[in-house]
Design an enzyme around this catalytic site. Structure first.
Site, short mmCIF file in Angstrom:
data_model
loop_
_atom_site.label_atom_id
_atom_site.label_comp_id
_atom_site.label_asym_id
_atom_site.label_seq_id
_atom_site.Cartn_x
_atom_site.Cartn_y
_atom_site.Cartn_z
N TYR A 63 0.85 -1.19 0.00
CA TYR A 63 0.00 0.00 0.00
C TYR A 63 0.89 1.25 0.00
O TYR A 63 1.75 1.41 0.86
CB TYR A 63 -0.88 -0.04 1.25
CG TYR A 63 -2.07 0.91 1.29
CD1 TYR A 63 -2.20 1.99 0.43
CD2 TYR A 63 -3.09 0.70 2.22
CE1 TYR A 63 -3.30 2.83 0.49
CE2 TYR A 63 -4.20 1.54 2.29
CZ TYR A 63 -4.29 2.61 1.42
OH TYR A 63 -5.38 3.45 1.50
N CYS A 64 0.70 2.12 -0.98
CA CYS A 64 1.40 3.40 -1.06
C CYS A 64 2.92 3.20 -1.04
O CYS A 64 3.46 2.49 -1.86
CB CYS A 64 0.91 4.31 0.06
SG CYS A 64 1.48 6.03 -0.06
N VAL A 65 3.62 3.82 -0.10
CA VAL A 65 5.08 3.73 -0.06
C VAL A 65 5.56 2.29 0.12
O VAL A 65 6.62 1.92 -0.40
CB VAL A 65 5.63 4.64 1.05
CG1 VAL A 65 5.12 4.22 2.41
CG2 VAL A 65 7.15 4.64 1.06
#
Length: 598
Positions: free
Chosen positions: A331-333
């Site tokens: 998720y994301c980074v």
């Protein structure tokens, strides 16, 4: 106190002015002001010692003496001259008003929800304030767009600053120019302002804008409640194994890597919203990484350490369950890091450890990364270094940065609600999570901003090395499910799409309605939003959108279908599939200690 009739009139039949306190309330207002002064004095005394050694982070003289400031001043002067002419022309056109406007009709009601109170249209004074603000804010933004001699990067920064300034200067943000605030203060005899002041001073003391009642939630009690055990722990993360709820589970387990910029329980807010609980109910053996919030001991942590942690989690689950590979979510980074992990595994001939990779709103190509790219110039990096002198960046700074990207919704909306109107904080789990900040290792954070956001090196083959191995995203042939949010302001849709251009394996792209959070956390039972699927071989995002078909509701069922399509094999949910019953014994109950550390 005089009696008032059902129509609001007093004994003499007069209708009270909603913007003026009644004469009999003046003594109470005096008491309110005295209490407000006492509250501010108490706060000031409590902060005095802390402020003695405080050093200013910014030097105004450096800005005021710059060429850019002189150009801005000239343009601003022209803007205010136009504003003055506007006021004068309105006064001339509306004789008898001092000054004012003819009250607007319903058709003229503003669409901006900040100005939803009827007095912004119907009261001449407030209508004038609203229209003047609209003119001046439009001129402010236009000035930023037309400033000569700026390159694209500088212009983007100027436009962002102008937009932020326009939002901050809205008359809705001031008690004396907001009719709703004035009326609420009169109705409550000043108590709403006193309550708002209490909220504001409390936030100043903790150094963070509050969006929610901090006492309304307790981790493991009414938030992050899916049953499980912490079964593995390092100095950087804990690994949670969730208890199965089906008699059989899919053979291939799932390991979730949430972003360490936030707490993992965005995917486990409550039973009705929990992606974790839902995934368990679909027959998945679910493992969640819970990252440790950085402290002084983590000053030397870099990106390699997070990649090593992802590999460690993958290997731990493979060994525990005696399986050759796992499904993964980043998720994301953490999704960006998962891409680097996959590239490293591919380079080392170990790609088969991961059966599939799902990316929630993750970027690998940062050319079109949106407004966050404004925070990677040398001045900002120097500021980060100053703020991270202890070896980590206080999570409150990152929270403020993300809030600034949507200042109207995440800052000024709550300034008005919490401070000016004195509203009670809502018991909203998503807002609680949003304010539950994590600290970031200073060295890693700078490395991430420079190598990825500024220099975009992840998409340059062999430009970066991870754990001593040069990486090339084109070597990733792991089946990938790439999810993007249509209204994502943190990982913009156009940026997330670029992952389709850099991976070489089978790729499925899904566009979800809403943004960075609600676009991901959208349980089927809620019946909200929609998603689009299309031609995964499309040569561009525009081509994909042109071919896409819309489906109402959650995209989660589409994803679990894709997961089952990778490997539909099952086995009984017993032995090591039960948390703590295998070689890895339970350390503690979920959600564990790390998520509670500040």
């Amino acid at each position: 106190m005089s009696e008032r009739g059902q129509d609001g009139t007093d004994e003499a039949g007069n209708t009270p002015n909603p913007f003026m306190p009644a004469p009999e309330d003046l003594q109470h207002w005096t008491s309110v002001m005295a209490r407000a002064q006492a509250m501010m004095l108490e706060y000031a005394l409590g902060q005095a010692d802390e402020e003695k050694d405080a050093q200013p982070l910014f030097d105004p003289s450096k800005w005021l003496g710059s060429d850019g400031a002189q150009i801005w001043a000239e343009q601003s002067a022209k803007m205010w001259e136009q504003g003055a002419r506007f006021w004068s022309s309105l006064a001339a056109l509306t004789p008898g008003l001092t000054p004012g406007l003819t009250p607007g009709t319903a058709a003229e009601a503003p669409r901006d929800r900040r100005f939803s109170d009827p007095d912004w249209t119907q009261n001449p004074a407030f209508a004038l304030i609203r229209q003047t603000y609209g003119l001046l804010s439009d001129q402010l933004l236009e000035t930023a767009r037309q400033l000569p001699g700026l390159d694209a990067e500088a212009r983007a920064k100027m436009e962002f600053a102008a937009r932020s300034m326009a939002e901050a200067l809205s008359p809705t943000n001031l008690a004396v120019t907001n009719p709703e605030v004035i009326k609420r203060a009169i109705e409550t005899r000043g108590e709403s302002l006193l309550k708002g002041l209490k909220h504001m001073l409390a936030d100043l003391a903790r150094g963070q804008l509050s969006h929610v009642d901090r006492d309304a939630f307790e981790l493991g009690v009414n938030i992050a409640t899916t049953p499980g055990k912490v079964i593995h722990e390092t100095g950087l993360y804990q690994l949670i194994h969730y208890a199965p709820t089906t008699k059989e589970v899919l053979t291939v387990p799932l390991v979730i890597f949430p972003p360490w910029i936030n707490r993992f329980y965005i995917l486990d807010l409550n039973p009705a919203k929990s992606f974790v609980k839902w995934a368990v109910e679909q027959g998945l053996s679910v493992f969640m990484v819970s990252w440790k919030s950085a402290d002084e001991t983590m000053g030397d942590v870099v990106w390699d350490d997070y990649v090593a942690a992802e590999v460690d989690a993958i290997d731990t689950v493979r060994e525990l369950l005696d399986v050759p590979h796992v499904h993964t979510i980043g998720y994301c980074v953490a999704g960006t890091t998962l891409a680097a992990t996959l590239a490293m595994l591919a380079a080392k001939g170990e790609a088969d450890k991961v059966k599939s990779a799902t990316f929630f709103t993750a970027q690998v190509d940062f050319e079109r990364a949106g407004d966050l790219k404004l925070f990677v110039d040398e001045s900002y990096l120097a500021l980060l270094q100053q703020l991270s002198s202890q070896g980590f960046l206080d999570g409150r700074y990152m929270a403020a940065t993300f809030n600034a990207l949507r200042g109207r919704d995440l800052i000024w909306n709550y300034v008005v609600s919490n401070y000016l109107l004195g509203n009670d904080y809502p018991p909203f789990d998503l807002l609680y999570w949003n304010g539950d900040v994590t600290n970031l290792p200073a060295k890693w954070h700078r490395q991430y901003l420079v190598d990825l956001y500024r220099d975009n090196r992840l998409v340059i083959p062999n430009s970066l090395s991870v754990l001593g191995t040069p990486i090339d995203l084109r070597k990733i042939r792991t089946p990938a499910y790439i999810q993007a949010g249509r209204e994502d302001h943190i990982a913009p849709l156009a940026s997330v799409w670029r992952m389709m251009d850099h991976l070489s394996g089978p790729r499925t792209f899904l566009l979800a309605g809403s943004g960075h959070i609600a676009g991901v956390v959208n349980p089927p039972a809620a019946g909200k939003y929609q998603y689009w699927t299309g031609d995964n071989a499309a040569g561009s995002l525009e081509e994909f959108i042109a071919s896409a078909s819309e489906t109402k509701g959650s995209w989660w069922p589409h994803w679990i279908g894709w997961i089952a399509g990778q490997d539909a094999g099952k086995r009984p949910a017993k032995g090591a599939r039960v948390p703590g019953k295998g070689a890895k014994k339970a350390i503690e109950d979920a959600p564990g200690r790390y998520v509670k550390q500040r």
